[in-house]
Write an enzyme that holds these catalytic residues in place. Structure first.
Site, PDB file in Angstrom:
ATOM      1  N   SER A  52    -116.681   8.572 -39.615  1.00  0.00           N
ATOM      2  CA  SER A  52    -115.979   7.656 -40.518  1.00  0.00           C
ATOM      3  C   SER A  52    -116.902   7.029 -41.561  1.00  0.00           C
ATOM      4  CB  SER A  52    -115.346   6.544 -39.672  1.00  0.00           C
ATOM      5  OG  SER A  52    -115.094   5.409 -40.469  1.00  0.00           O
ATOM      6  N   GLY A  53    -116.483   7.092 -42.820  1.00  0.00           N
ATOM      7  CA  GLY A  53    -117.263   6.445 -43.880  1.00  0.00           C
ATOM      8  C   GLY A  53    -117.294   4.940 -43.696  1.00  0.00           C
ATOM      9  N   LEU A  54    -116.153   4.382 -43.311  1.00  0.00           N
ATOM     10  CA  LEU A  54    -116.086   2.935 -43.099  1.00  0.00           C
ATOM     11  C   LEU A  54    -117.053   2.528 -41.976  1.00  0.00           C
ATOM     12  CD1 LEU A  54    -114.883   0.077 -43.250  1.00  0.00           C
ATOM     13  CD2 LEU A  54    -113.046   0.864 -41.741  1.00  0.00           C
ATOM     14  N   ASP A  64    -117.951  -0.128 -47.735  1.00  0.00           N
ATOM     15  CA  ASP A  64    -117.430   1.246 -47.798  1.00  0.00           C
ATOM     16  C   ASP A  64    -117.196   1.614 -49.265  1.00  0.00           C
ATOM     17  OD1 ASP A  64    -116.405   3.666 -47.038  1.00  0.00           O
ATOM     18  OD2 ASP A  64    -114.507   2.893 -46.276  1.00  0.00           O
ATOM     19  N   ASP A  91    -116.308  12.234 -42.866  1.00  0.00           N
ATOM     20  CA  ASP A  91    -115.522  11.603 -43.922  1.00  0.00           C
ATOM     21  C   ASP A  91    -116.446  11.556 -45.142  1.00  0.00           C
ATOM     22  OD1 ASP A  91    -114.286   9.880 -45.648  1.00  0.00           O
ATOM     23  OD2 ASP A  91    -114.308   8.150 -44.282  1.00  0.00           O
ATOM     24  N   ASP A  93    -115.897  10.967 -48.234  1.00  0.00           N
ATOM     25  CA  ASP A  93    -115.413  10.172 -49.363  1.00  0.00           C
ATOM     26  C   ASP A  93    -114.950  11.115 -50.495  1.00  0.00           C
ATOM     27  OD1 ASP A  93    -115.888   7.940 -47.873  1.00  0.00           O
ATOM     28  OD2 ASP A  93    -117.821   7.477 -48.791  1.00  0.00           O
ATOM     29  N   GLU A 120    -111.678  13.111 -50.436  1.00  0.00           N
ATOM     30  CA  GLU A 120    -110.439  12.443 -50.866  1.00  0.00           C
ATOM     31  C   GLU A 120    -110.346  12.433 -52.388  1.00  0.00           C
ATOM     32  OE1 GLU A 120    -111.791   9.017 -48.654  1.00  0.00           O
ATOM     33  OE2 GLU A 120    -111.615   7.731 -50.413  1.00  0.00           O
ATOM     34  N   LYS A 126    -116.051   5.224 -54.440  1.00  0.00           N
ATOM     35  CA  LYS A 126    -114.726   4.867 -53.921  1.00  0.00           C
ATOM     36  C   LYS A 126    -114.740   3.479 -53.288  1.00  0.00           C
ATOM     37  CE  LYS A 126    -114.088   4.885 -49.959  1.00  0.00           C
ATOM     38  NZ  LYS A 126    -113.842   5.782 -48.815  1.00  0.00           N
ATOM     39  N   ASN A 128    -112.598   1.504 -49.899  1.00  0.00           N
ATOM     40  CA  ASN A 128    -111.758   1.811 -48.740  1.00  0.00           C
ATOM     41  C   ASN A 128    -110.277   1.696 -49.125  1.00  0.00           C
ATOM     42  OD1 ASN A 128    -110.170   0.912 -46.163  1.00  0.00           O
ATOM     43  ND2 ASN A 128    -111.988   2.004 -45.456  1.00  0.00           N
ATOM     44  N   SER A 129    -109.482   2.612 -48.624  1.00  0.00           N
ATOM     45  CA  SER A 129    -108.061   2.693 -49.015  1.00  0.00           C
ATOM     46  C   SER A 129    -107.271   1.455 -48.640  1.00  0.00           C
ATOM     47  CB  SER A 129    -107.425   3.907 -48.338  1.00  0.00           C
ATOM     48  OG  SER A 129    -108.120   5.068 -48.693  1.00  0.00           O
ATOM     49  N   ARG A 165    -108.039  15.256 -48.664  1.00  0.00           N
ATOM     50  CA  ARG A 165    -107.299  14.028 -48.339  1.00  0.00           C
ATOM     51  C   ARG A 165    -106.518  13.566 -49.556  1.00  0.00           C
ATOM     52  NH1 ARG A 165    -110.206   8.755 -45.735  1.00  0.00           N
ATOM     53  NH2 ARG A 165    -109.161   7.120 -46.931  1.00  0.00           N
ATOM     54  N   HIS A 196    -102.689  10.267 -46.052  1.00  0.00           N
ATOM     55  CA  HIS A 196    -103.015   8.906 -45.623  1.00  0.00           C
ATOM     56  C   HIS A 196    -101.913   7.943 -46.035  1.00  0.00           C
ATOM     57  CE1 HIS A 196    -105.512   6.127 -43.721  1.00  0.00           C
ATOM     58  NE2 HIS A 196    -106.405   5.851 -44.663  1.00  0.00           N
TER      59      HIS A 196
HETATM   60  C1  SPV Z   1    -112.702   5.969 -42.700  1.00  0.00           C
HETATM   61  O1  SPV Z   1    -112.672   5.915 -41.465  1.00  0.00           O
HETATM   62  O2  SPV Z   1    -113.677   5.643 -43.360  1.00  0.00           O
HETATM   63  C2  SPV Z   1    -111.523   6.393 -43.438  1.00  0.00           C
HETATM   64  C3  SPV Z   1    -110.228   6.144 -42.885  1.00  0.00           C
HETATM   65  O3  SPV Z   1    -111.693   6.863 -44.520  1.00  0.00           O
HETATM   66  S1  SPV Z   1    -109.684   4.697 -43.575  1.00  0.00           S
HETATM   67  O4  SPV Z   1    -110.664   3.685 -43.370  1.00  0.00           O
HETATM   68  O5  SPV Z   1    -108.450   4.470 -42.878  1.00  0.00           O
HETATM   69  O6  SPV Z   1    -109.460   4.922 -44.973  1.00  0.00           O
HETATM   70 MG    MG Z   2    -113.443   6.610 -45.321  1.00  0.00          MG
END
Ligand code: SPV
Ligand code: MG
Length: 576
Positions: A52-54, A64, A91, A93, A120, A126, A128-129, A165, A196
């Site tokens: 996970s990027g986050l 993130d 992930d 990004d 994505e 980027k 975080n979404s 993504r 997502h």
């Molecule tokens: C992550 O885990 O970094 C993701 C998923 O990209 S989310 O945080 O839900 O975007």
């Molecule tokens: Mg991410």
């Protein structure tokens, strides 16, 4: 690992990830963010890891927003891949730049054993979404297709997966746009689509899945719609569910609670039982494997060496000077007898030293040693003390078992610990006068000490014990005297423990001494190698020995220290 699926497990990581994506089963990936969490994910039974990027940014303490550079992320993934043999889907990004950055990323990920990457369709850098997702600009669809193609064209492992993504639902561009983009990405070569959503209900994901109608694997991240029963995803034909951030969140709340508690209570007692034991951390780090490798690869296993020092006795004939301390704490040339021994062991890389105390064990200096106490020292002999040190636990590493009252030149111990034999002892061939029946430890060997025999193996046949009735062999002149040093190596450790266990079953066990153990080993068929010396050591058995030990010790000390110690002795130190 899942033992039911050997073929799956033996496949490469990338093949396993691809298999998960295309399988008809609903599959799951768990977030990990460093080596330790990657190991934990594997042990929990998951088949793959979401990098996970986050979570990776968070464990670095950054946002993130591509604040960690992509090479820092890839370095971190290397620790994860080393700690766990699971496939990792990074992930990635937005791919950290344009098509060219994606090409390089794919090559570097393959080199580090990463099974796939998810990119994505947003713009670099980027966000975080879940942070103001509607406001985030999407990538141009065709440009993003170029990235996917570039990535696919640059992979050298056919199973490496690129997951595309789609962020159209997050950014509020609507279902049609999401479907349009997903189809374009599929045609560009994406191995799966991650769709997502940030809604708390799964409605738009389920609608997307219906419209998508199985054109390719669909991956989802139900962080926001977590209350949806997993069965719903299964029925919707989803390929893979990603539990995207739950380990970093679990670690965070545990660390917050523990830090707060320790800070406010200024003690560890309130947290100790509710956190992982240090041994659990060692286990997750695979510390045992290190110890085994040490046995295999370190020269003569010396660094892994350990010693057991028998130091329970007051010392017959030494009562006048052992009122308040055991024999091993008598001062010899400025330091206790035991310290000479401990220093000699440390010099040979024998660092794990267990001293078995008994009489006035409270007076033993425990610096650099482990002290175990033979509480029944007054009624028991040397083997009962030895049993206190080796009971239960397997002997750790190669072990020297030693009397506590010895001084010797350093080569004697060096040669002993370098012996390859399962059992070896040091015998002084200058002491052969066994007239005095009360003196034990005389040794009979397969051959007398003879320089002509140099290099030939000599084995021990018998050692006189304090208890035994005089045996036939004892009527012959002994070949020397056992100095009180026994080295036990490799498989000898288990065999010694087995023989000690048998002796323990005997009714007279409490009276047995070390020679009784050596003789029992010989009777059990063990070969005990003899290393002859000619003097160069001292035991301290009576006041006369004690007086002479100072001179011997002085001769072993560095010149400068000798001068200092002599001066100290002259002002009323050790008896000389
Ligand atoms: C992550 O885990 O970094 C993701 C998923 O990209 S989310 O945080 O839900 O975007
Ligand atoms: Mg991410």
């Amino acid at each position: 690992m899942n033992a039911r699926e050997p073929a799956f497990v033996s496949a490469s990581r990338s093949a396993r990830l691809r298999q998960m994506l295309v399988s008809n089963e609903l599959e799951f990936m768990m977030e990990a963010h460093n080596g330790l969490s990657a190991r934990i994910v594997r042990e929990a039974g998951f088949k793959a890891i979401w990098g996970s990027g986050l979570a990776i940014s968070a464990q670095f303490g950054v946002r993130d927003n591509n604040e960690a550079s992509w090479t820092q992320v890839v370095d971190n993934l290397e620790f994860m891949a080393d700690a766990s043999d699971l496939p990792i889907l990074l992930d990635g990004d937005t791919g950290y730049g344009n098509f060219n950055n994606v090409r390089r990323l794919v090559r570097k990920l393959e080199q580090r054993g990463i099974a796939g990457v998810c990119i994505e369709d947003k713009q670099f850098p980027k966000t975080n979404s879940f942070i103001n997702g509607e406001a985030q600009p999407l990538a141009d669809m065709d440009e993003f297709c170029g990235k996917i193609k570039a990535g696919k064209d640059s992979q050298s492992d056919e199973n490496f997966s690129i997951v595309a993504r789609v962020e159209a639902l997050i950014a509020g561009w609507g279902m049609d746009e999401a479907l349009r983009r997903a189809e374009a990405y599929r045609r560009a070569g994406a191995d799966a689509i991650l769709i997502h959503s940030k809604l708390s209900r799964p409605d738009e994901i389920l609608e997307f899945a219906r419209e998508w109608a199985g054109r390719g694997p669909l991956v989802i991240v139900p962080t926001k719609y977590y209350s949806t029963p997993t069965e719903v995803f299964r029925e919707a034909g989803i390929s893979t569910v990603i539990w995207a951030n739950h380990l970093i969140r679990a670690a965070t709340s545990a660390m917050q609670a523990v830090a707060k508690e320790i800070h406010s209570s200024q003690t560890l007692v309130n947290v100790e039982d509710s956190i992982a034991a240090v041994n659990e951390i060692f286990r997750l780090q695979d510390a045992d494997e290190y110890s085994e490798a040490e046995d295999r690869y370190l020269t003569s296993g010396r660094a892994a060496g350990s010693a057991v020092v028998l130091a329970a006795s007051r010392g017959a004939g030494l009562e006048a000077v052992t009122e308040d301390r055991p024999k091993v704490m008598l001062p010899i040339a400025g330091k206790p007898l035991l310290r000479w021994l401990v220093d000699a062991f440390k010099k040979q890389g024998v660092n794990d030293i267990t001293v078995v105390g008994g009489y006035r064990a409270d007076a033993i200096d425990t610096a650099g040693i482990k002290l175990v106490v033979n509480e029944r020292h007054a009624q028991t002999g040397e083997l009962a003390s030895l049993a206190c040190a080796v009971q239960g636990d397997k002997l750790a590493g190669d072990t020297v078992i030693s009397y506590g009252d010895l001084l010797f030149r350093s080569y004697i111990l060096r040669d002993l610990v370098e012996s390859e034999a399962a059992f070896s002892v040091v015998v002084d061939s200058s002491l052969t006068d066994a007239e005095n029946a009360s003196v034990r430890d005389f040794a009979w060997c397969s051959a007398a000490d003879d320089r002509g025999l140099f290099g030939n193996k000599v084995t021990l046949r018998h050692v006189s014990s304090g208890q035994e009735a005089s045996s036939a062999i004892a009527s012959q002149t002994p070949h020397g005297r056992w100095v009180g040093l026994l080295n036990v190596r490799g498989e000898g450790r288990e065999r010694l423990q087995a023989v000690l266990g048998q002796l323990q079953a005997r009714p007279d066990f409490d009276s047995l001494d070390m020679p009784a153990l050596l003789n029992a080993l010989i009777e059990a068929g063990e070969s005990i190698e003899v290393q002859y010396v000619h003097g160069h050591w001292r035991g301290v058995n009576d006041l006369e020995d004690f007086r002479r030990a100072g001179d011997f010790a002085h001769a072993q000390a560095p010149f400068a220290a000798t001068a200092v110690n002599k001066a100290a002795d002259a002002t009323g130190g050790a008896a000389q």
